[in-house]
Design an enzyme around this catalytic site. Structure first.
Site, PDB file in Angstrom:
ATOM      1  N   TYR A  87      18.224  31.773  32.858  1.00 27.03           N
ATOM      2  CA  TYR A  87      18.542  32.270  31.884  1.00 27.03           C
ATOM      3  C   TYR A  87      17.610  31.371  30.867  1.00 27.03           C
ATOM      4  CZ  TYR A  87      21.384  33.914  27.460  1.00 27.03           C
ATOM      5  OH  TYR A  87      21.740  34.261  26.360  1.00 27.03           O
ATOM      6  N   CYS A  88      16.547  32.158  29.937  1.00 26.27           N
ATOM      7  CA  CYS A  88      16.042  31.290  28.721  1.00 26.27           C
ATOM      8  C   CYS A  88      15.166  30.238  29.598  1.00 26.27           C
ATOM      9  CB  CYS A  88      16.944  30.974  27.711  1.00 26.27           C
ATOM     10  SG  CYS A  88      15.929  30.198  26.136  1.00 26.27           S
ATOM     11  N   LEU A  89      15.374  29.065  28.904  1.00 25.43           N
ATOM     12  CA  LEU A  89      14.555  27.794  29.655  1.00 25.43           C
ATOM     13  C   LEU A  89      14.920  27.506  31.174  1.00 25.43           C
ATOM     14  CD1 LEU A  89      12.754  25.356  29.546  1.00 25.43           C
ATOM     15  CD2 LEU A  89      14.760  24.276  28.500  1.00 25.43           C
TER      16      LEU A  89
END
Length: 599
Positions: free
Chosen positions: A331-333
């Site tokens: 998720y994301c980073l």
């Protein structure tokens, strides 16, 4: 916390007001003195750490070089004002008049009826909207600026325009004026009290309360999905959740959250918990809970996060489940780290350790990084690195403030109005509690991430990065991938995340969800909210707009779409697994101790 004056039932009693204001004045003086003593060495040391002045100086010089365009813009604004004055006069004489300008459909600042029904406030509103449009369009249309300077000018012009909105001031906000009249000014006194409390809590820096911080407790009413900590090292605890089905997917599932915030955004209240839903679908779910680092971890690198994060987690999962490969969500980073891990495993001939990869709102090509790119020019990075070198980390509030600025009206000014002008307490909201639970960033890792990803975009270039002595090349990844982006994402713009579809060489399924970076992801099917788009073309178009043009819109959550996809990579079913085993005995109950450390 200093003792606060009791404002209950005091109304407009002069003695009560005098006593309250005296206590507030005393507290204010002490706060100012404390702030000055703590920051005496820093004040004036760097007047413009965000490098805004140079950008606006360049914009102004370019603007003045074309006076005809500036005059045309001013004439256009004057004509709009003339129309507004005429319409307002017509309304004041009992006539009807169409507004010269209307707020955007999603602009909630002017929802109070007085902004439409009262001619004076309607005039103030339209005057502001006309001026805001003129100012933003004028600076946006200045020619000759490089892309990053233009982006910075646009961004900070919008910050100024948002700050100057009439609803942010007591005398031009009808709701505040009404509350002041009804309470005899008690709302303003209570608002000042709230302001001082936030300044005191932030040690001289304004730490706006977005929610009731006493209403939630990790492990009591948020992050409550049952499980155990089954492994830990210096950077993370690995959580394994209790099964609720008799059979589970043969391959375990690992979730890698971003370490910019805490993992429990995926495990808020049970009705919204993605983790709980994954368990209910029959997955053996493991989740990384990152440490909230301090100065002792200053030297931890991005490579360390890969080595002690997903690589260590997959080894621990194999020791517990006996499975050598896993399905993995980033998720994301956490998704950026997953891409790096996949490329490393591919180059190391260990690609089969990850059977499928799911990327949620993840950027790997940072060429068009959106508004966050405003914060990564050389001057700002040098200032940031100097600050991190003193502490060993970037304080959590710095990252939180950056993300809040991307949606300033919703995440800053709405709370200024509610807390300070209306004198109200913020509403208990689990999402905003999580948003206020900031995490720090180790200095070495954060500098590497900002320079190599955002500033130089090395990850998208074959061999542009080297991790653990291995050149990272995303174009060699053949692992099946599911890429989830969100249409209104301010942090990872969907058209930027779409670029990954042209890098990976394995089968890629791209899904676009409605809403933004959080709400578009955390969207349980039972809520029946938001739509998503799917394009079943065998070869994904190069351009995101072409993908969207050929996509089919489907109702509600994307979660079932993902579950259907990941089932094809689950390897069948086996009897449900309890957390840990004789070799990897549980350490403590979920959510563990790392997540409880506050900045």
């Amino acid at each position: 916390m200093a003792e606060q004056p009791d404002l209950e039932n005091k109304g407009t009693d002069p003695a009560a007001w005098s006593e309250a204001m005296a206590k507030i004045a005393e507290q204010s003086q002490r706060l100012v003195s404390d702030f000055l003593s703590r920051n005496a060495d820093d004040i004036g040391a760097q007047a413009d750490p965000l490098n805004i002045g140079r950008a606006f100086l360049e914009m102004t010089s370019r603007l003045m070089a074309d006076p005809q365009k500036l005059v045309e813009a001013q004439i256009s604004l004057w004509q709009d004002y003339m129309n507004l004055w005429q319409n307002t006069a017509r309304r004041m004489m009992g006539g009807e008049a169409e507004p010269v300008i209307k707020p955007a459909a999603d602009d909630r600042r002017f929802k109070d009826a007085a902004w439409q029904d009262n001619q004076v406030f309607d005039y103030i509103k339209q005057s502001y909207l006309l001026t805001a449009r003129w100012l933003q369009s004028t600076v946006h249309n200045v020619e000759g600026l490089d892309r990053r300077t233009a982006q910075k000018v646009d961004f900070y012009t919008r910050q100024f325009v948002d700050a100057m909105a009439p609803n942010n001031f007591a005398m031009t906000n009808p709701e505040v004026l009404r509350a002041t009249a009804e309470s005899g000014g008690e709302n303003l006194v209570k608002g000042l009290q709230n302001l001082l409390e936030d300044l005191e809590r932030g040690k001289g820096k304004l730490a706006i309360r977005m929610t009731d911080l006493e209403a939630f407790e990790i492990g009591r009413n948020i992050a409550v999905t049952p499980g155990k900590v089954v492994f830990q090292n210096g950077l993370m605890q690995l959580l394994q959740y209790e099964p609720v089905t008799e059979k589970v997917a043969k391959r375990p599932l690992l979730v890698i959250p971003p370490w910019i915030n805490k993992y429990y955004i995926l495990d808020l209240k049970p009705a919204n918990s993605l983790i709980k839903w994954l368990v209910e679908q029959g997955h053996t779910v493991f989740v990384i809970s990152w440490v909230n680092p301090d100065e002792k971890l200053a030297a931890k690198s991005f490579e360390d996060y890969m080595n002690e994060g997903p690589l260590a987690a997959i080894d621990a999962m194999e020791a517990i489940t006996g499975e050598s490969s896993a399905n993995v969500i980033g998720y994301c980073l956490g998704g950026t780290l997953l891409a790096c891990t996949l490329a490393y495993l591919t180059a190391s001939k260990k690609q089969d350790r990850i059977a499928s990869a799911t990327f949620m709102t993840t950027m790997v090509d940072f060429a068009e990084a959106g508004e966050l790119a405003v914060f990564v020019d050389e001057e700002q990075l040098a200032s940031l690195e100097a600050r991190m070198s003193q502490q060993g980390y970037l304080e959590g509030t710095a990252m939180a403030n950056t993300f809040n600025m991307l949606r300033a009206n919703d995440l800053i000014w709405s709370f200024v109005i509610n807390n300070y002008l209306l004198g109200k307490e913020p509403f208990p909201f689990d999402l905003l509690y999580w948003n206020s639970d900031a995490t720090r960033m180790p200095a070495a890792m954060h500098s590497f991430y900002l320079r190599n990803m955002y500033q130089e975009n090395r990850l998208s270039k074959p061999g542009g990065l080297t991790l653990k002595g291995v050149p990272i090349d995303l174009t060699k990844i053949k692992t099946p991938a599911f890429i989830l982006s969100t249409k209104e994402d301010h942090i990872a713009p969907w058209k930027s995340t779409y670029a990954a579809t042209q890098l990976y060489r394995g089968p890629v399924k791209f899904v676009l969800a409605s809403s933004g970076h959080i709400a578009g992801v955390v969207n349980p099917p039972a809520a029946n909210k938001y739509n998503h788009w799917v394009n079943e073309a065998k070869t994904l178009p190069k351009k995101p707009d072409d993908w969207l043009a050929g996509a089919e819109i489907r109702p509600a959550s994307w979660w079932p779409e993902w579950q259907k996809w990941v089932t094809t990579h689950s390897g069948g079913t086996v009897p449900a697994r309890k957390p840990g085993n004789n070799k990897m005995k549980p350490i403590e109950d979920a959510p563990g101790s790392y997540v409880r450390v506050r900045s």
